[in-house]
Motif scaffolding. Sequence first.
Motif, short mmCIF file in Angstrom:
data_model
loop_
_atom_site.label_atom_id
_atom_site.label_comp_id
_atom_site.label_asym_id
_atom_site.label_seq_id
_atom_site.Cartn_x
_atom_site.Cartn_y
_atom_site.Cartn_z
N PRO A 1 114.40 58.68 57.94
CA PRO A 1 113.23 58.24 57.17
C PRO A 1 112.91 59.24 56.06
N SER A 2 112.70 58.73 54.85
CA SER A 2 112.57 59.61 53.68
C SER A 2 111.56 59.08 52.68
N LEU A 3 111.05 60.00 51.87
CA LEU A 3 110.13 59.66 50.79
C LEU A 3 110.50 60.49 49.58
N LEU A 4 110.53 59.84 48.42
CA LEU A 4 110.86 60.50 47.15
C LEU A 4 109.63 60.46 46.26
N MET A 5 109.27 61.62 45.70
CA MET A 5 108.06 61.71 44.88
C MET A 5 108.27 62.67 43.73
N THR A 6 107.33 62.65 42.80
CA THR A 6 107.41 63.56 41.67
C THR A 6 107.12 64.99 42.12
N HIS A 7 107.58 65.93 41.33
CA HIS A 7 107.39 67.36 41.62
C HIS A 7 106.20 67.88 40.82
N LEU A 8 105.30 68.59 41.48
CA LEU A 8 104.14 69.16 40.82
C LEU A 8 104.40 70.62 40.48
N PRO A 9 103.81 71.12 39.41
CA PRO A 9 103.97 72.54 39.07
C PRO A 9 103.24 73.44 40.06
N GLY A 10 103.62 74.71 40.06
CA GLY A 10 102.96 75.67 40.93
C GLY A 10 103.64 75.79 42.27
N GLY A 11 103.05 76.57 43.14
CA GLY A 11 103.59 76.78 44.47
C GLY A 11 102.50 77.20 45.43
N THR A 12 102.80 77.20 46.71
CA THR A 12 101.82 77.64 47.70
C THR A 12 101.65 79.16 47.63
N VAL A 13 100.45 79.61 47.88
CA VAL A 13 100.13 81.04 47.86
C VAL A 13 99.48 81.40 49.18
N LEU A 14 100.16 82.22 49.95
CA LEU A 14 99.66 82.59 51.28
C LEU A 14 99.22 84.05 51.34
#
Length: 308
Positions: free
Chosen positions: A96-109
């Motif tokens: 099972p899969s989903l394809l979506m657009t890529h958003l700028p930025g990244g997670t910051v922990l």
Amino acid sequence: MRPKTLAWVTLHLAPGEQVVSAKPLHGGITAEMRQLTISTGNGDTRDLVLRTFVDADHAEDWLHRESGALTQLTDTDVPAPELVAVDPTAAHCEHPSLLMTHLPGGTVLDNDGLETRLPQLARQLVAIHGLRPAVRPREYVAMTTAETVVTPTDADATAWAAAINVIRNPPPPHEGRFLHRDFQPGNVLFDTPSSSPASARLTGVVDWAATSWGPADLDVAHCSVVLALLHGPAWGLRFTDAYEEAGGTLAATASERRYWQVRDALASSEELPAVSRPWQEAGRTDLTPRVLEERLDAYVTALMDGAG
């Protein structure tokens, strides 16, 4: 990429486009995430994100919910990915899969710049709760019971027993809101200049597979406990104030708020080893299961100390 999945992705590209690379994205617990670079055929590239559930009992439900949420969010101000295609039953892909657009930025922990990111998290969550979709998502699921709570080793037994007794009570009355249901730093993207963590700017919210309808307190409680685990209990306690300062409305009484805070904190007790792994892979090697147990214990104890 797996052959059938690659063929399925290719079907949803524009004429002349092709996948030229696939890079794993860290941080996911239930699904594989890959950033796909697409050649547009004219010398340019663009990125998509592929979400694949390899071994998950509820993959079909999650993908139906996520695709539905992304579709509803398209015409809103919430910075969410756009749905490209979904194969919830693996009719075309290996899984099972989903394809979506890529958003700028990244997670910051990291801890650096948290003072700047906290109010942005709060404002974004208030905006999500303000959505009124034409079709409501399903009712929230509480995620834990008094019988399934895992009390950490060496925890404050008195505080935890009192907390467990809190969730033996029925949920307080509440007004329903559109919930992300896993809103926390690991699912929020920031554009962060390397030279200035304090200049971070929120660019997106991802992972909408648990979208639900329920009390705003539950989303706030979940983000609070994750902040407590990542950065220390004091930051978890601060998020409630930040949410209200951003214009959010929570339960009317302290005891009603505590119910949701405690319920989500106790639910987290069952997941600490699973949460620790992706955080360590993302660079927070200090966040061992033992450290998370200690922070969760301190957070639950602080919640119950304020019960008076």
